[in-house]
Design a protein around this motif. Structure first.
Motif, PDB file in Angstrom:
ATOM      1  N   UNK A 118      -5.632 -33.542   0.640  1.00  0.00           N
ATOM      2  CA  UNK A 118      -6.242 -34.812   1.013  1.00  0.00           C
ATOM      3  C   UNK A 118      -7.570 -34.991   0.270  1.00  0.00           C
ATOM      4  N   UNK A 119      -8.208 -36.123   0.506  1.00  0.00           N
ATOM      5  CA  UNK A 119      -9.392 -36.474  -0.275  1.00  0.00           C
ATOM      6  C   UNK A 119     -10.636 -35.705   0.158  1.00  0.00           C
ATOM      7  N   UNK A 120     -10.526 -34.920   1.235  1.00  0.00           N
ATOM      8  CA  UNK A 120     -11.691 -34.153   1.658  1.00  0.00           C
ATOM      9  C   UNK A 120     -11.903 -32.904   0.800  1.00  0.00           C
ATOM     10  N   UNK A 121     -10.919 -32.565  -0.052  1.00  0.00           N
ATOM     11  CA  UNK A 121     -11.060 -31.384  -0.895  1.00  0.00           C
ATOM     12  C   UNK A 121     -12.018 -31.641  -2.056  1.00  0.00           C
ATOM     13  N   UNK A 122     -12.621 -30.581  -2.532  1.00  0.00           N
ATOM     14  CA  UNK A 122     -13.384 -30.640  -3.770  1.00  0.00           C
ATOM     15  C   UNK A 122     -12.376 -30.700  -4.928  1.00  0.00           C
ATOM     16  N   UNK A 123     -12.423 -31.771  -5.712  1.00  0.00           N
ATOM     17  CA  UNK A 123     -11.442 -31.911  -6.807  1.00  0.00           C
ATOM     18  C   UNK A 123     -11.478 -30.723  -7.769  1.00  0.00           C
ATOM     19  N   UNK A 124     -12.649 -30.106  -7.934  1.00  0.00           N
ATOM     20  CA  UNK A 124     -12.749 -28.959  -8.837  1.00  0.00           C
ATOM     21  C   UNK A 124     -11.915 -27.775  -8.333  1.00  0.00           C
ATOM     22  N   UNK A 136       2.046 -29.153  -9.649  1.00  0.00           N
ATOM     23  CA  UNK A 136       2.261 -30.502  -9.106  1.00  0.00           C
ATOM     24  C   UNK A 136       1.292 -30.733  -7.944  1.00  0.00           C
ATOM     25  N   UNK A 137       0.625 -31.860  -7.974  1.00  0.00           N
ATOM     26  CA  UNK A 137      -0.264 -32.250  -6.880  1.00  0.00           C
ATOM     27  C   UNK A 137       0.318 -33.432  -6.120  1.00  0.00           C
ATOM     28  N   UNK A 138       0.387 -33.300  -4.804  1.00  0.00           N
ATOM     29  CA  UNK A 138       0.658 -34.457  -3.951  1.00  0.00           C
ATOM     30  C   UNK A 138      -0.658 -34.875  -3.306  1.00  0.00           C
ATOM     31  N   UNK A 139      -1.039 -36.137  -3.468  1.00  0.00           N
ATOM     32  CA  UNK A 139      -2.276 -36.628  -2.870  1.00  0.00           C
ATOM     33  C   UNK A 139      -2.012 -37.962  -2.191  1.00  0.00           C
ATOM     34  N   UNK A 140      -2.832 -38.259  -1.192  1.00  0.00           N
ATOM     35  CA  UNK A 140      -2.672 -39.542  -0.494  1.00  0.00           C
ATOM     36  C   UNK A 140      -3.819 -40.494  -0.839  1.00  0.00           C
ATOM     37  N   UNK A 141      -4.592 -40.126  -1.841  1.00  0.00           N
ATOM     38  CA  UNK A 141      -5.761 -40.929  -2.181  1.00  0.00           C
ATOM     39  C   UNK A 141      -5.857 -41.022  -3.706  1.00  0.00           C
ATOM     40  N   UNK A 168      -7.003 -38.279  -6.580  1.00  0.00           N
ATOM     41  CA  UNK A 168      -6.045 -37.838  -7.607  1.00  0.00           C
ATOM     42  C   UNK A 168      -6.654 -37.978  -8.995  1.00  0.00           C
ATOM     43  N   UNK A 169      -7.332 -39.112  -9.225  1.00  0.00           N
ATOM     44  CA  UNK A 169      -7.998 -39.310 -10.519  1.00  0.00           C
ATOM     45  C   UNK A 169      -9.057 -38.245 -10.760  1.00  0.00           C
ATOM     46  N   UNK A 170      -9.805 -37.949  -9.715  1.00  0.00           N
ATOM     47  CA  UNK A 170     -10.877 -36.957  -9.854  1.00  0.00           C
ATOM     48  C   UNK A 170     -10.307 -35.583 -10.200  1.00  0.00           C
ATOM     49  N   UNK A 171      -9.181 -35.250  -9.582  1.00  0.00           N
ATOM     50  CA  UNK A 171      -8.543 -33.957  -9.898  1.00  0.00           C
ATOM     51  C   UNK A 171      -8.068 -33.948 -11.350  1.00  0.00           C
ATOM     52  N   UNK A 172      -7.447 -35.060 -11.760  1.00  0.00           N
ATOM     53  CA  UNK A 172      -6.952 -35.136 -13.145  1.00  0.00           C
ATOM     54  C   UNK A 172      -8.101 -34.949 -14.126  1.00  0.00           C
ATOM     55  N   UNK A 173      -9.231 -35.598 -13.842  1.00  0.00           N
ATOM     56  CA  UNK A 173     -10.406 -35.441 -14.712  1.00  0.00           C
ATOM     57  C   UNK A 173     -10.896 -33.995 -14.717  1.00  0.00           C
ATOM     58  N   UNK A 217      -2.260 -21.742   3.443  1.00  0.00           N
ATOM     59  CA  UNK A 217      -2.674 -22.713   4.441  1.00  0.00           C
ATOM     60  C   UNK A 217      -4.187 -22.930   4.419  1.00  0.00           C
ATOM     61  N   UNK A 218      -4.586 -24.156   4.277  1.00  0.00           N
ATOM     62  CA  UNK A 218      -6.000 -24.495   4.418  1.00  0.00           C
ATOM     63  C   UNK A 218      -6.763 -24.505   3.103  1.00  0.00           C
ATOM     64  N   UNK A 219      -8.015 -24.926   3.224  1.00  0.00           N
ATOM     65  CA  UNK A 219      -8.804 -25.178   2.010  1.00  0.00           C
ATOM     66  C   UNK A 219      -9.362 -23.908   1.374  1.00  0.00           C
TER      67      UNK A 219
END
Lengths: 430, 430
Positions: A243-249, A268-273, A277-282, A350-352
Motif C-alpha cells: 500500500x501507499x504507506x510503504x517507503x517506495x525505496x 512484480x508489484x501490486x499497488x492500490x495507489x 506505484x510511480x514512486x516505486x518505479x522511479x 508478512x508486514x513492512x
C-alpha cells in the motif's frame, strides 16, 4: 517492465499473457545430458574425469577429487569473524526451524483390533549440488545440507565444480558448519550422474538436491526415479503487494533483490495507489544504477518486471494465486488478513519489516522454493525431502476375519485369484 | 526362480546381481511420448480425439468425451451387494487411515519476537489416471482418489481409456463411491498431457497421479514440473521373510499374489529352514496350475522369483534393505523385532495373519508404493501428495534489528547488493 491496470478492459488478456509467459530457457540440453549420464554410468570415474577436464578445465588427478576435511576447517578458520557469526546465526536458526518439520511416527489399533501405522526414517545418504563460480552461495549450502542433517541422514555428500581448480572458501566454510561429510570437486550433469549411479570412487546416494544450471536441472529430471530429487527449479520470482504507506525505496530494493539474481528473474508489484506505484518505479530506476549487479538487474526488470494497479489490495490476491509466486511480500498493516486470501505461494513475508532477503539467509525457513507457478502443487525444501515413510499393518485371526472377506470379494472381482487365495486360505484355517 | 544360500561363498555376487537386475522395460517410448505431448499442447482436443481414435479405437464425438454422473450412479446401483459392501468397507477404512496423515499448520514466535510458520493447503485440482482394459482396478480408483478427497481437493478428475468405447462398471462405481467430480474417457500419454496443459474442454489440473503403462509413466515423467506427479512406478515386488512355523501353502499364495500381477513382477522368499523353503517352492508350483492368471504368474515366478536361505531370519534384514521392497511380509512370531532391523520398505505386513493382499484392498494404508528399490528414498501415496506447504515469517523492527545485520553481511559476501540494501534501508530507518 510492463504496467497494467486491473480496471482496464484489456487487463484480463494482458494478465493472462504475464501468467503464461515462459521465462525458462528452451535450450534442448536433454540429448547432451543423456550422453553424459550414459557415459558416467558406463565408464564411471574415467567419464567424470574427462567431463571435468572438458567443462571445468582441470584434471581431477592433479587437483584432487575430494576436498579434504582439513581444507574445510581451514576455510572456516580463515573466515572473517563477522561473516562467521552471520553463518553461525543462519545455521542455528535454519536448523531450529527445520527441527519442527520432523514428522512423528503414528500407530493406532482400530475398533476391530487391527494395528496400523506409519514410520519415518531418513534416507541413508544424500548429495547436495552446489554450483561453482559466480553463483556459489554459502547460503545454499546451509539451506540444502541442514534439512538433511536434521532429518538424520548418516552420509551427507556435497559436489561442487571448481572451475580451473578454484574453490570458494565461503562455500567450504558453510559445508563445514553444516556438517557435510564428503566434498567432491565435480559439477554439471556428470556430478549428478556420479551421485545417482555411483562410481568406483564415489558411493551412490539416495537423494540429490540443490540448485544448478540447465544441465544440472535436466540431469536431475532424467535421473528422477534412480534417485530422489528435490524439484525442478526454474527462474525465481517475487510478488510484492504494497500500500501507499510503504517507503517506495524499501519496496524498490525488495523488487531489485529478485531482479539482480538472473536476467530471467521476475519482480512484480501490486499497488492500490498510482502515485505510490510511480514512486516505486522511479526508485527502482535510481537504485539500479548504484548496484554492482546493475546489468543483470536492468535486464531482468526491463524484460520481466511488472507493476500492476488494483482498485484495492484484496483484489490482488486472486491474481497472486494465478502467479503462485515463489516469494510473496505482503507489505501492509494487516498482512494476515490478505494472507488468508492467498492459496498458492512458496513463502510469504508478512508486514513492512520482513524483506524477502532476510528469509534468503537467516530467518529460518528454507529458501529453496517452488518457482514458475509450481507453488500450486509443490512446497519448499524440507526435512521430508530427506526422509521416507513406511506404512505397516498387523492383523490377527479375528481382524482378518472382519475385513478379509471383503478383500477376497474385491480380488476376485479384479480377476486376481492368488490375491484372493492368500486371504481365503487363512480365513478357512482353524 | 533362483535359489540362493547366504552361506555360499558365491552368495554376495549372486545377490548383487539380483539387486541390480533391471526388470523395467527399456523400450524407448520417450520420443513417441514427446510427440504426443507436443501435439496435445498445440492442438488440444483435436489431438486428444485423434490419438484416442488411433489407440483406443473409438471416436470421442460418438462415444462422448465424458462419462456423466448418471452413468456413475447407475454403475454403483447395479453393483452386486456383496461387492458394494466390500467397496464401501474399503472406502471407509482407506479414508480413515488417510485422515491421520493430514498435516497440521504450525506457527511459533521465537525468543527475538520473530513469527515463523508453515501452512498447508490442498491443491486446487487433481487428476487420477485409471488404466482401462485388463488392469482396470476399482481398488486403484479408491487408493488414488480418497487421499485427494481427504486432502480437501475441490476438483477431482479421473481419466480412463475405454478401449473400443467399453467402460468398466466396477471402476465407475468406485469413482462414484470415492467422490470423483469429473470422468473423461481418455487414456495414454494424451490424457496425461490434456490434464497437465488443459484443452478447450478439459481444465488443467495441478497434480496427476495413478498407475499406467510405459507411455503413461513416461508422460508423467516428462510433464513433472508442469504438474505435480506421484512417482515413477515400475514393476512391483514382494519380499516375504518366513520361518518354518508357517503353512507353506499360505506363503506360496502370498508370493503368487505378486507374481500374478505382471510378468515383470518379483516375489522373493527369505527362509531359515531348507525343508520349509522346499515345501513353499512345491506349493508355488502346485498352486500356479490352479490360477486363472497362471501364465503371467508362471512367467514372473520363473524369471524373477527367488528363494534365499539365511542362517537366521535377522540376517535377512540387511539383505531386505538392499532390495528396499515395495511390500515386505514378516511372517514370524515377533515381527516387530525384525521390523526394527529393516530401514527401507514401502509397506510392511506384520505377522502370520497379515497377507499382503489385505493391504491391497481394505486395510487402510495406500497400495500405491515405491517400487524398484525406490523405498530407499520414496514413500507411498498419501494426503501430502495432494497438498503443499507455504512457509511464512513476520518480523517487526526489533526482530529485524536482531538478525538483519547477519543477512546484510551474507548478502554482501555473496555479491548481491540489492539483497543487502533491502535489509539495510529498514535497519537505518528511525
Amino acid at each position: 517492465m510492463i504496467r497494467l491496470n486491473a480496471s482496464d478492459p484489456a487487463f484480463a488478456h494482458a494478465f493472462d499473457e504475464l501468467v503464461g509467459a515462459r521465462r525458462e530457457a528452451d535450450a534442448d540440453v536433454s540429448r547432451d545430458v543423456r550422453t553424459i549420464i550414459s557415459a558416467v554410468r558406463d565408464d564411471g570415474d574415467a567419464a567424470v574425469q574427462a567431463f571435468t577436464s572438458k567443462f571445468d578445465g582441470h584434471d581431477l588427478d592433479e587437483t584432487g577429487w575430494r576436498i579434504e576435511r582439513a581444507e574445510l576447517t581451514a576455510a572456516l578458520d580463515g573466515l572473517d569473524s563477522e561473516l562467521r557469526k552471520a553463518l553461525e546465526l543462519a545455521r542455528d536458526r535454519i536448523a531450529a526451524f527445520h527441527e519442527k518439520q520432523k514428522p512423528t511416527d503414528s500407530e493406532t489399533t482400530d475398533d476391530v483390533g487391527i494395528r496400523l501405522g506409519s514410520r519415518w526414517r531418513p534416507v541413508a545418504s544424500a548429495g547436495v549440488y552446489v554450483p561453482g563460480g559466480r553463483a556459489a552461495y554459502p547460503s545454499s549450502v546451509l539451506m540444502n545440507a541442514l534439512p538433511a542433517k536434521v532429518a538424520g541422514v548418516p552420509r551427507l555428500v556435497m559436489v561442487t565444480p571448481t572451475p580451473k581448480g578454484e574453490v570458494n572458501p565461503l562455500v567450504l566454510a558453510a559445508a563445514e558448519l553444516a556438517g557435510v561429510d564428503e566434498v567432491w570437486r565435480i559439477g554439471g550433469a556428470q556430478a549428478v550422474a556420479a551421485l545417482a549411479y555411483g562410481t568406483k570412487r564415489i558411493e551412490p546416494v539416495d537423494v540429490v538436491t540443490g540448485p544448478g544450471n540447465a544441465w544440472v536441472a535436466e540431469a536431475k529430471r532424467q535421473l528422477y526415479g534412480v534417485v530422489g530429487i528435490d524439484m525442478v527449479a526454474g527462474p525465481s520470482e517475487i510478488v510484492v503487494v504494497a500500500d501507499a504507506k510503504n517507503d517506495p525505496e524499501w519496496i524498490a530494493a525488495d523488487l531489485l533483490s529478485q531482479s539482480e539474481h538472473d536476467p530471467t528473474s521476475q519482480s512484480i508489484l501490486f499497488a492500490d495507489d498510482a502515485a505510490f506505484a510511480d514512486a516505486v518505479a522511479d526508485a527502482v530506476d535510481r537504485q539500479i544504477g548504484t548496484l554492482s549487479t546493475k546489468d543483470v538487474a536492468r535486464t531482468s526488470w526491463d524484460a520481466n518486471g511488472a507493476i500492476i494497479l488494483v482498485p484495492e489490495l484484496a483484489a490482488a490476491c486472486p491474481l497472486v494465486d494465478r502467479l503462485a509466486p515463489e516469494h510473496l511480500e505482503l507489505a501492509v498493516d494487516d498482512p494476515d488478513q490478505l494472507f488468508t486470501l492467498v492459496h498458492h505461494a512458496g513463502s510469504v513475508f508478512l508486514g513492512r519489516h520482513t524483506p524477502e532477503a532476510v528469509g534468503d539467509y537467516v530467518a529460518g525457513p528454507n529458501h529453496v522454493l517452488p518457482t514458475g507457478r509450481r507453488a500450486r502443487f509443490a512446497s519448499g525444501l524440507s526435512v521430508l525431502d530427506y526422509m521416507k515413510r513406511t506404512s505397516f499393518l498387523s492383523l490377527d485371526r479375528a481382524g482378518l476375519a472382519e475385513i478379509g472377506p471383503a478383500a477376497v470379494a474385491l480380488a476376485t472381482a479384479e480377476g486376481l485369484p492368488a490375491h484372493a487365495k492368500s486371504v481365503a486360505l487363512r480365513l478357512e484355517s482353524k
